[in-house]
Design a protein around this motif. Structure first.
Motif, PDB file in Angstrom:
ATOM      1  N   LEU A  24       4.487   5.638   6.092  1.00  0.00           N
ATOM      2  CA  LEU A  24       5.005   5.797   4.741  1.00  0.00           C
ATOM      3  C   LEU A  24       3.814   5.842   3.793  1.00  0.00           C
ATOM      4  N   ASP A  25       4.011   6.478   2.649  1.00  0.00           N
ATOM      5  CA  ASP A  25       2.905   6.579   1.692  1.00  0.00           C
ATOM      6  C   ASP A  25       2.821   5.354   0.787  1.00  0.00           C
ATOM      7  N   VAL A  26       3.945   4.957   0.206  1.00  0.00           N
ATOM      8  CA  VAL A  26       3.953   3.812  -0.713  1.00  0.00           C
ATOM      9  C   VAL A  26       5.278   3.071  -0.614  1.00  0.00           C
ATOM     10  N   ILE A  27       5.284   1.869  -1.129  1.00  0.00           N
ATOM     11  CA  ILE A  27       6.506   1.089  -1.297  1.00  0.00           C
ATOM     12  C   ILE A  27       6.438   0.420  -2.663  1.00  0.00           C
ATOM     13  N   PHE A  28       7.547   0.449  -3.398  1.00  0.00           N
ATOM     14  CA  PHE A  28       7.678  -0.309  -4.648  1.00  0.00           C
ATOM     15  C   PHE A  28       8.267  -1.659  -4.249  1.00  0.00           C
ATOM     16  N   ASP A  29       7.405  -2.645  -4.068  1.00  0.00           N
ATOM     17  CA  ASP A  29       7.845  -3.923  -3.499  1.00  0.00           C
ATOM     18  C   ASP A  29       7.838  -5.029  -4.542  1.00  0.00           C
ATOM     19  N   THR A  30       8.569  -6.096  -4.258  1.00  0.00           N
ATOM     20  CA  THR A  30       8.545  -7.255  -5.154  1.00  0.00           C
ATOM     21  C   THR A  30       7.266  -8.047  -4.904  1.00  0.00           C
ATOM     22  N   SER A  31       6.778  -8.706  -5.940  1.00  0.00           N
ATOM     23  CA  SER A  31       5.552  -9.490  -5.787  1.00  0.00           C
ATOM     24  C   SER A  31       5.765 -10.665  -4.830  1.00  0.00           C
ATOM     25  N   THR A  32       7.000 -11.190  -4.749  1.00  0.00           N
ATOM     26  CA  THR A  32       7.264 -12.303  -3.836  1.00  0.00           C
ATOM     27  C   THR A  32       7.027 -11.892  -2.384  1.00  0.00           C
ATOM     28  N   ASN A  33       7.328 -10.648  -2.063  1.00  0.00           N
ATOM     29  CA  ASN A  33       7.134 -10.171  -0.700  1.00  0.00           C
ATOM     30  C   ASN A  33       5.729  -9.621  -0.481  1.00  0.00           C
ATOM     31  N   SER A  34       5.199  -8.929  -1.488  1.00  0.00           N
ATOM     32  CA  SER A  34       3.924  -8.234  -1.302  1.00  0.00           C
ATOM     33  C   SER A  34       2.699  -9.123  -1.461  1.00  0.00           C
ATOM     34  N   THR A  35       2.815 -10.213  -2.220  1.00  0.00           N
ATOM     35  CA  THR A  35       1.629 -11.053  -2.472  1.00  0.00           C
ATOM     36  C   THR A  35       0.955 -11.548  -1.191  1.00  0.00           C
ATOM     37  N   PRO A  36       1.684 -12.138  -0.232  1.00  0.00           N
ATOM     38  CA  PRO A  36       0.999 -12.564   1.001  1.00  0.00           C
ATOM     39  C   PRO A  36       0.440 -11.401   1.811  1.00  0.00           C
ATOM     40  N   LEU A  37       1.094 -10.239   1.758  1.00  0.00           N
ATOM     41  CA  LEU A  37       0.597  -9.062   2.482  1.00  0.00           C
ATOM     42  C   LEU A  37      -0.717  -8.570   1.872  1.00  0.00           C
ATOM     43  N   ILE A  38      -0.781  -8.607   0.534  1.00  0.00           N
ATOM     44  CA  ILE A  38      -1.999  -8.175  -0.156  1.00  0.00           C
ATOM     45  C   ILE A  38      -3.133  -9.148   0.136  1.00  0.00           C
ATOM     46  N   LYS A  39      -2.834 -10.445   0.014  1.00  0.00           N
ATOM     47  CA  LYS A  39      -3.867 -11.450   0.266  1.00  0.00           C
ATOM     48  C   LYS A  39      -4.354 -11.416   1.706  1.00  0.00           C
ATOM     49  N   GLY A  40      -3.474 -11.006   2.617  1.00  0.00           N
ATOM     50  CA  GLY A  40      -3.849 -10.913   4.029  1.00  0.00           C
ATOM     51  C   GLY A  40      -4.545  -9.612   4.388  1.00  0.00           C
ATOM     52  N   GLY A  41      -4.692  -8.722   3.416  1.00  0.00           N
ATOM     53  CA  GLY A  41      -5.392  -7.463   3.663  1.00  0.00           C
ATOM     54  C   GLY A  41      -4.582  -6.434   4.430  1.00  0.00           C
ATOM     55  N   LYS A  42      -3.276  -6.656   4.548  1.00  0.00           N
ATOM     56  CA  LYS A  42      -2.449  -5.726   5.315  1.00  0.00           C
ATOM     57  C   LYS A  42      -2.028  -4.505   4.503  1.00  0.00           C
ATOM     58  N   VAL A  43      -1.946  -4.681   3.180  1.00  0.00           N
ATOM     59  CA  VAL A  43      -1.604  -3.573   2.290  1.00  0.00           C
ATOM     60  C   VAL A  43      -2.520  -3.626   1.067  1.00  0.00           C
ATOM     61  N   ARG A  44      -2.526  -2.520   0.306  1.00  0.00           N
ATOM     62  CA  ARG A  44      -3.372  -2.450  -0.887  1.00  0.00           C
ATOM     63  C   ARG A  44      -2.514  -2.136  -2.105  1.00  0.00           C
ATOM     64  N   PRO A  45      -2.622  -2.936  -3.183  1.00  0.00           N
ATOM     65  CA  PRO A  45      -1.825  -2.685  -4.383  1.00  0.00           C
ATOM     66  C   PRO A  45      -2.488  -1.643  -5.280  1.00  0.00           C
ATOM     67  N   ILE A  46      -1.670  -0.833  -5.961  1.00  0.00           N
ATOM     68  CA  ILE A  46      -2.244   0.146  -6.890  1.00  0.00           C
ATOM     69  C   ILE A  46      -1.682   0.027  -8.302  1.00  0.00           C
ATOM     70  N   ALA A  47      -0.587  -0.728  -8.485  1.00  0.00           N
ATOM     71  CA  ALA A  47      -0.051  -0.950  -9.832  1.00  0.00           C
ATOM     72  C   ALA A  47       0.964  -2.077  -9.803  1.00  0.00           C
ATOM     73  N   VAL A  48       1.068  -2.809 -10.923  1.00  0.00           N
ATOM     74  CA  VAL A  48       2.055  -3.889 -11.045  1.00  0.00           C
ATOM     75  C   VAL A  48       2.888  -3.663 -12.303  1.00  0.00           C
ATOM     76  N   SER A  49       4.141  -4.127 -12.284  1.00  0.00           N
ATOM     77  CA  SER A  49       5.045  -3.866 -13.405  1.00  0.00           C
ATOM     78  C   SER A  49       5.038  -4.964 -14.458  1.00  0.00           C
ATOM     79  N   SER A  50       4.216  -5.992 -14.274  1.00  0.00           N
ATOM     80  CA  SER A  50       4.139  -7.061 -15.271  1.00  0.00           C
ATOM     81  C   SER A  50       3.495  -6.541 -16.556  1.00  0.00           C
ATOM     82  N   LYS A  51       3.729  -7.272 -17.665  1.00  0.00           N
ATOM     83  CA  LYS A  51       3.182  -6.847 -18.956  1.00  0.00           C
ATOM     84  C   LYS A  51       1.667  -6.922 -18.974  1.00  0.00           C
ATOM     85  N   THR A  52       1.126  -7.911 -18.273  1.00  0.00           N
ATOM     86  CA  THR A  52      -0.326  -8.048 -18.148  1.00  0.00           C
ATOM     87  C   THR A  52      -0.672  -8.098 -16.663  1.00  0.00           C
TER      88      THR A  52
END
Length: 330
Positions: free
Chosen positions: A206-234
């Motif tokens: 798959l190319d991308v997933i629009f995931d929730t931060s609750t699910n994606s945060t441990p994946l990002i910290k573990g180096g399994k996926v790479r984030p490119i944008a977040v929907s938070s105000k800051t």
């Protein structure tokens, strides 16, 4: 008009006023003694997930503050409608509460045939957290920014694929909102829940997933996926180098997971107010703030009036999106 008639009317009015005052005193007395027995927190998800963890955290802290046990009752199924329906039909006495949010109070009642109206079936106690959406890709993906995704989609419409945990899921709705705002054509690949969509993303299928931060945060910290944008105000504190959607040119993209506490409709205001005040205290505890942020959740205020506006706004927003995009549930 006779004196006796005036006296009768005056007596009737006084009797009515006394009754109203009595009800007010009764409600106040209830609040002062509440709770006198264990309180059930219905979590409309299976045990072990983010919603369950957050419900247990809030329940434990409310128990400490109010001096009664808060029991977690997991009732998953039907896109959260099973658990939410149980609470909607429960006695309005403050002893059965709902850990609700995005699905139970905004989306599932639109996608499925619900036995309750999310706008009238519950008394809002307070919003306790929001979780931004994060666009993630696999580590060696060619997509470094949202601009890269949009340009690829415009060059070859339908070729860029985004995965989700199923039709009508937060991930699907986030993808549909983005494609509408960016005016592009992405191919949605729905999965039947679980983590198969994540495994396929990690594997580059798959190319991308629009995931929730609750699910994606441990994946990002573990180096399994790479984030490119977040929907938070800051930008998120854990990922200061990842731009927001607004910074990337999409200021109107406002899709967030959210978590809230509800009571059945007509629960006495004094009890709702007491729960809301206690929730507000809980959300100011450093330990709670740390645990929420540790799973990608921004703590909210716990104020009932905030949730009373937030929930209906979310319901209206997704009603329009689901209708415009002709989204159907699995």
């Amino acid at each position: 008009m006779t004196t006796s008639l005036l006296s009768r009317r005056t007596f009737t009015r006084l009797l009515a006023a006394t009754a109203v005052a009595g009800l007010g005193c009764f409600g106040l007395a209830q609040a002062q003694t509440y709770p006198t027995k264990p309180v059930t927190l219905v979590v409309p998800y299976p045990a072990g997930g983010a919603n369950d963890m957050l419900g247990r955290l809030i329940g434990q802290k409310l128990s400490e503050g109010l001096g009664q046990q808060f029991i977690i009752d997991n009732k998953p199924g039907a896109g959260t409608l099973i658990g939410a329906t149980v609470v909607a039909k429960a006695p309005a006495d403050g002893y059965t509460l709902l850990v609700g949010g995005f699905a139970s109070n905004a989306v599932s009642p639109i996608l499925f045939k619900a036995e309750y109206d999310p706008l009238t079936a519950f008394e809002p106690i307070g919003l306790f957290g929001t979780a931004p959406m994060v666009v993630i890709t696999f580590p060696n993906s060619k997509y470094k920014t949202l601009k890269d995704v949009v340009e690829a989609a415009k060059a070859k419409p339908g070729e860029v694929m985004y995965g989700s945990s199923g039709n009508g899921s937060p991930l699907h709705l986030a993808g549909e909102m983005f494609t509408a705002q960016a005016k592009i054509n992405l191919t949605h690949v729905p999965y039947k829940g679980g983590s198969a969509h994540i495994l396929d993303l990690i594997g580059g299928r798959l190319d991308v997933i629009f995931d929730t931060s609750t699910n994606s945060t441990p994946l990002i910290k573990g180096g399994k996926v790479r984030p490119i944008a977040v929907s938070s105000k800051t930008r998120m504190a854990d990922f200061p180098d990842v731009p927001t959607f607004a910074e990337s040119g999409y200021p109107d993209f406002t899709v967030n997971g959210w978590y809230a506490l509800y009571a059945p409709a007509k629960t006495p205001k004094a009890i709702v107010d007491r729960l809301s005040v206690e929730l507000q205290k809980v959300l100011k505890q450093p330990e709670v703030i740390e645990k929420l942020r540790g799973v990608g959740v921004a703590p909210a205020s716990g104020v009932a009036s905030e949730l009373a506006k937030y929930g209906p706004d979310e319901f209206a927003k997704y009603t329009k999106l689901i209708k415009d995009a002709n989204i159907k549930a699995d």
